[in-house]
Design a protein around this motif. Structure first.
Motif, PDB file in Angstrom:
ATOM      1  N   LYS A 170      29.430  33.724  40.729  1.00  0.00           N
ATOM      2  CA  LYS A 170      29.205  34.070  39.322  1.00  0.00           C
ATOM      3  C   LYS A 170      29.799  35.444  39.011  1.00  0.00           C
ATOM      4  O   LYS A 170      30.482  35.624  38.001  1.00  0.00           O
ATOM      5  N   GLN A 214      32.894  35.928  36.399  1.00  0.00           N
ATOM      6  CA  GLN A 214      32.710  36.754  35.212  1.00  0.00           C
ATOM      7  C   GLN A 214      33.700  37.915  35.203  1.00  0.00           C
ATOM      8  O   GLN A 214      34.137  38.353  34.142  1.00  0.00           O
ATOM      9  N   SER A 252      31.427  32.225  29.927  1.00  0.00           N
ATOM     10  CA  SER A 252      30.027  32.504  30.237  1.00  0.00           C
ATOM     11  C   SER A 252      29.694  31.653  31.464  1.00  0.00           C
ATOM     12  O   SER A 252      30.061  30.471  31.523  1.00  0.00           O
TER      13      SER A 252
END
Length: 197
Positions: free
Chosen positions: A22, A26, A33
């Protein structure tokens, strides 16, 4: 008014793997998102068809194969090894590699699916075009190709302090905080060929 961001789902029971991937996603794909799920049931409870892509562990993929078969073009299998021949019909991402290799693999996947923003909503905010000087572009290309400051100084015949200053200015001008994100910027804008990183 908050602008819509395309969403990515990571489905893996390994919490550390989800958090790590994640953070990387990101960082290198700021327009996305990213949501993490520890199980398929969690994904199902959160509008699963609202996601542009699914990064899914091999175990979950095999257990819920019919769901992912219907969404094959959106599914990326998190494979523990480079040999993913039994999953040849899915895009695979080997997760047991150094970060640099993982970022390069992610960039290759992104370019094959979304080159020049294909299949994604338009990005908002400044693109960075014209922000960097010619020298900063040169320094950036060496950074993303893996050169250290001292090597860049030697290649460009400039002082080490000058390289450090250029590096700081590049990151500030582009509002980028990591080499991974800088790599995405440089590759996506054609400053560096993905095969040269």
């Amino acid at each position: 008014m908050r602008q819509y961001q395309p969403k990515i789902a990571i489905i893996d029971p390994n919490t550390l793997a989800v958090l790590g991937l994640k953070a990387i996603l990101q960082d290198i794909m700021p327009i996305m998102s990213v949501d993490g799920f520890g199980s398929f049931a969690e994904l199902e409870a959160n509008s699963p068809d609202s996601y542009y892509h699914y990064f899914v562990s091999m175990d979950i993929l095999l257990k819920y194969r019919s769901f992912f078969d219907e969404r094959r073009n959106k599914t990326i299998v998190l494979s523990p090894s480079l040999d993913s021949s039994r999953l040849f019909q899915f895009h695979c991402l080997c997760i047991n590699v150094p970060e640099r290799n993982l970022v390069k693999s992610l960039l290759a996947l992104e370019q094959s699916a979304h080159a020049h923003g294909r299949n994604l909503p338009p990005a908002s905010g400044p693109s960075g075009a014209g922000i960097l000087s010619d020298r900063e572009v040169e320094v950036m290309t060496y950074i993303v190709r893996g050169y250290i400051n001292k090597e860049i100084a030697e290649k460009l015949n400039i002082g080490l302090a000058t390289v450090v200053t250029h590096r700081k200015n590049i990151m500030e001008k582009l509002n980028i905080k990591s080499v991974s994100a800088l790599t995405v910027y440089a590759v996506s804008r054609g400053y560096v060929d993905i095969n040269n990183i």
